[in-house]
Write a protein that holds these residues in place. Structure first.
Motif, PDB file in Angstrom:
ATOM      1  N   UNK A   1       0.823  -1.216   0.000  1.00 17.45           N
ATOM      2  CA  UNK A   1       0.000   0.000   0.000  1.00 17.45           C
ATOM      3  C   UNK A   1       0.857   1.267   0.000  1.00 17.45           C
ATOM      4  N   UNK A   2       1.931   1.260   0.776  1.00 16.03           N
ATOM      5  CA  UNK A   2       2.821   2.421   0.811  1.00 16.03           C
ATOM      6  C   UNK A   2       3.521   2.607  -0.532  1.00 16.03           C
ATOM      7  N   UNK A   3       3.999   1.514  -1.122  1.00 16.73           N
ATOM      8  CA  UNK A   3       4.646   1.593  -2.430  1.00 16.73           C
ATOM      9  C   UNK A   3       3.693   2.071  -3.516  1.00 16.73           C
ATOM     10  N   UNK A   4       2.465   1.587  -3.482  1.00 18.85           N
ATOM     11  CA  UNK A   4       1.482   2.018  -4.483  1.00 18.85           C
ATOM     12  C   UNK A   4       1.158   3.500  -4.339  1.00 18.85           C
ATOM     13  N   UNK A   5       1.051   3.984  -3.106  1.00 18.57           N
ATOM     14  CA  UNK A   5       0.765   5.409  -2.937  1.00 18.57           C
ATOM     15  C   UNK A   5       1.954   6.274  -3.362  1.00 18.57           C
ATOM     16  N   UNK A   6       3.177   5.787  -3.165  1.00 15.96           N
ATOM     17  CA  UNK A   6       4.345   6.532  -3.651  1.00 15.96           C
ATOM     18  C   UNK A   6       4.386   6.551  -5.182  1.00 15.96           C
ATOM     19  N   UNK A   7       4.055   5.424  -5.798  1.00 17.89           N
ATOM     20  CA  UNK A   7       4.037   5.377  -7.261  1.00 17.89           C
ATOM     21  C   UNK A   7       2.926   6.242  -7.842  1.00 17.89           C
ATOM     22  N   UNK A   8       1.786   6.318  -7.175  1.00 17.99           N
ATOM     23  CA  UNK A   8       0.684   7.154  -7.655  1.00 17.99           C
ATOM     24  C   UNK A   8       0.971   8.645  -7.469  1.00 17.99           C
ATOM     25  N   UNK A   9       1.882   8.987  -6.555  1.00 19.20           N
ATOM     26  CA  UNK A   9       2.215  10.396  -6.332  1.00 19.20           C
ATOM     27  C   UNK A   9       2.912  11.008  -7.540  1.00 19.20           C
ATOM     28  N   UNK A  10       3.640  10.201  -8.310  1.00 20.96           N
ATOM     29  CA  UNK A  10       4.351  10.736  -9.480  1.00 20.96           C
ATOM     30  C   UNK A  10       3.403  11.244 -10.561  1.00 20.96           C
ATOM     31  N   UNK A  11       2.455  10.446 -11.061  1.00 18.81           N
ATOM     32  CA  UNK A  11       1.557  11.004 -12.077  1.00 18.81           C
ATOM     33  C   UNK A  11       0.658  12.106 -11.526  1.00 18.81           C
ATOM     34  N   UNK A  12       0.318  12.042 -10.236  1.00 19.07           N
ATOM     35  CA  UNK A  12      -0.505  13.103  -9.660  1.00 19.07           C
ATOM     36  C   UNK A  12       0.253  14.428  -9.642  1.00 19.07           C
ATOM     37  N   UNK A  13       1.543  14.377  -9.360  1.00 15.01           N
ATOM     38  CA  UNK A  13       2.312  15.624  -9.346  1.00 15.01           C
ATOM     39  C   UNK A  13       2.537  16.159 -10.768  1.00 15.01           C
ATOM     40  N   UNK A  14       2.528  15.280 -11.743  1.00 16.63           N
ATOM     41  CA  UNK A  14       2.682  15.728 -13.132  1.00 16.63           C
ATOM     42  C   UNK A  14       1.472  16.541 -13.593  1.00 16.63           C
ATOM     43  N   UNK A  15       0.329  16.366 -12.936  1.00 14.77           N
ATOM     44  CA  UNK A  15      -0.857  17.146 -13.284  1.00 14.77           C
ATOM     45  C   UNK A  15      -0.646  18.637 -13.044  1.00 14.77           C
ATOM     46  N   UNK A  16       0.253  18.979 -12.135  1.00 16.43           N
ATOM     47  CA  UNK A  16       0.470  20.377 -11.775  1.00 16.43           C
ATOM     48  C   UNK A  16       1.475  21.080 -12.684  1.00 16.43           C
TER      49      UNK A  16
ATOM     50  N   UNK B   1      13.004  15.498 -11.759  1.00 21.04           N
ATOM     51  CA  UNK B   1      12.971  14.047 -11.963  1.00 21.04           C
ATOM     52  C   UNK B   1      14.113  13.372 -11.204  1.00 21.04           C
ATOM     53  N   UNK B   2      15.260  14.015 -11.167  1.00 20.08           N
ATOM     54  CA  UNK B   2      16.420  13.444 -10.489  1.00 20.08           C
ATOM     55  C   UNK B   2      16.239  13.430  -8.970  1.00 20.08           C
ATOM     56  N   UNK B   3      15.745  14.523  -8.422  1.00 22.37           N
ATOM     57  CA  UNK B   3      15.663  14.669  -6.975  1.00 22.37           C
ATOM     58  C   UNK B   3      14.364  14.087  -6.410  1.00 22.37           C
ATOM     59  N   UNK B   4      13.264  14.259  -7.124  1.00 19.41           N
ATOM     60  CA  UNK B   4      11.969  13.839  -6.611  1.00 19.41           C
ATOM     61  C   UNK B   4      11.488  12.551  -7.266  1.00 19.41           C
ATOM     62  N   UNK B   5      11.578  12.473  -8.562  1.00 16.97           N
ATOM     63  CA  UNK B   5      10.995  11.356  -9.298  1.00 16.97           C
ATOM     64  C   UNK B   5      11.683  10.028  -9.074  1.00 16.97           C
ATOM     65  N   UNK B   6      12.998  10.001  -9.172  1.00 15.32           N
ATOM     66  CA  UNK B   6      13.719   8.734  -9.028  1.00 15.32           C
ATOM     67  C   UNK B   6      13.585   8.111  -7.639  1.00 15.32           C
ATOM     68  N   UNK B   7      13.719   8.866  -6.550  1.00 18.83           N
ATOM     69  CA  UNK B   7      13.521   8.238  -5.239  1.00 18.83           C
ATOM     70  C   UNK B   7      12.094   7.706  -5.039  1.00 18.83           C
ATOM     71  N   UNK B   8      11.108   8.458  -5.496  1.00 17.47           N
ATOM     72  CA  UNK B   8       9.735   7.976  -5.363  1.00 17.47           C
ATOM     73  C   UNK B   8       9.518   6.733  -6.211  1.00 17.47           C
ATOM     74  N   UNK B   9      10.038   6.741  -7.421  1.00 14.41           N
ATOM     75  CA  UNK B   9       9.888   5.592  -8.308  1.00 14.41           C
ATOM     76  C   UNK B   9      10.626   4.378  -7.745  1.00 14.41           C
ATOM     77  N   UNK B  10      11.883   4.559  -7.346  1.00 16.47           N
ATOM     78  CA  UNK B  10      12.669   3.456  -6.798  1.00 16.47           C
ATOM     79  C   UNK B  10      12.095   2.938  -5.490  1.00 16.47           C
ATOM     80  N   UNK B  11      11.763   3.851  -4.593  1.00 15.35           N
ATOM     81  CA  UNK B  11      11.191   3.434  -3.311  1.00 15.35           C
ATOM     82  C   UNK B  11       9.841   2.766  -3.473  1.00 15.35           C
ATOM     83  N   UNK B  12       9.010   3.317  -4.346  1.00 18.87           N
ATOM     84  CA  UNK B  12       7.700   2.714  -4.580  1.00 18.87           C
ATOM     85  C   UNK B  12       7.806   1.324  -5.175  1.00 18.87           C
ATOM     86  N   UNK B  13       8.717   1.156  -6.132  1.00 17.76           N
ATOM     87  CA  UNK B  13       8.899  -0.173  -6.726  1.00 17.76           C
ATOM     88  C   UNK B  13       9.465  -1.163  -5.722  1.00 17.76           C
ATOM     89  N   UNK B  14      10.459  -0.737  -4.942  1.00 22.44           N
ATOM     90  CA  UNK B  14      11.040  -1.633  -3.931  1.00 22.44           C
ATOM     91  C   UNK B  14      10.005  -2.061  -2.893  1.00 22.44           C
TER      92      UNK B  14
END
Length: 161
Positions: A90-105, A132-145
Motif C-alpha cells: 500500500x505504501x509503495x502504491x501510494x508513492x508510485x501514484x504520487x508521481x503522475x498526480x504531481x505531473x498534473x500540476x 525528476x532526479x531529486x523527486x521522481x527517481x527516489x519515489x519511483x525506486x522506493x515505490x517499486x522496492x
C-alpha cells in the motif's frame, strides 16, 4: 513485546505513512478541483482566500480517513509478516501514484520554445530534469522496492485457510 501490540503498532505506523503519502496524490487533484491551478509564469491571487483553507482542510480530512481505513484493514490480518507485506504494498502504491498526480500540476507550455521563448524553455527543461532526479527517481525506486518487497512477503506467507 507480544504479537498483539506489535500488530497494533505496525498497523498504526503503516496507516500514518500511507495516509501521508496519499496526501501527495490527493493534494494535486484537490488543487485542480478547487480551481487553484494556474500557469506557472503568471502570478495568482485567489478571489476568495478561504478557498485555500477549505482545500487544505478537505485534503487533511481525506488523508485522515485513508489513515484510519488502512490501519483498520491491516489490523484484521492475523500474520504479522503478511501485515508488513500489505503495508509495504500500500505504501509503495501510494508513492508510485504520487508521481503522475504531481505531473498534473506541471505547465506544458513552459517547456515549449515557441510559446515560452528559448531561454525560458531551457530553464523549464533543466528544472524538470532536476525535479525528476531529486523527486521522481527516489519515489519511483522506493515505490517499486516497497511494492515488490511487499508482494514477496505476501506470497511467502500465505493466508491461513
Amino acid at each position: 513485546m507480544n504479537a498483539t501490540s506489535i500488530k497494533w503498532i505496525a498497523s498504526i505506523v503503516f496507516g500514518l505513512l500511507v495516509g501521508r503519502a496519499a496526501f501527495s496524490v490527493v493534494n494535486p487533484l484537490l488543487i485542480i478541483a478547487f480551481g487553484l491551478n494556474h500557469p506557472a509564469a503568471q502570478p495568482y491571487v485567489p478571489d476568495d482566500p478561504a478557498v485555500v483553507d477549505r482545500m487544505l482542510l478537505t485534503g487533511t480530512i481525506i488523508s485522515v480517513v485513508i489513515t484510519v481505513v488502512v490501519a483498520a484493514a491491516l489490523l484484521r490480518i492475523p500474520n504479522n509478516r503478511r501485515l508488513a507485506g500489505w503495508g509495504c504494498v500500500l505504501l509503495g502504491a501510494s508513492l508510485l501514484l504520487a508521481l503522475p498526480a504531481s505531473m498534473l500540476m506541471m505547465d506544458p507550455a513552459a517547456h515549449d520554445p515557441a510559446t515560452a521563448g528559448a531561454r525560458a524553455a531551457n530553464d523549464a527543461n533543466t528544472a524538470l530534469f532536476f525535479w525528476a532526479l531529486i523527486f521522481g527517481l527516489p519515489y519511483l525506486g522506493g515505490g517499486l522496492l516497497l511494492t515488490i518487497g511487499g508482494t514477496m512477503l505476501i506470497r511467502k506467507h500465505p493466508a491461513a485457510a
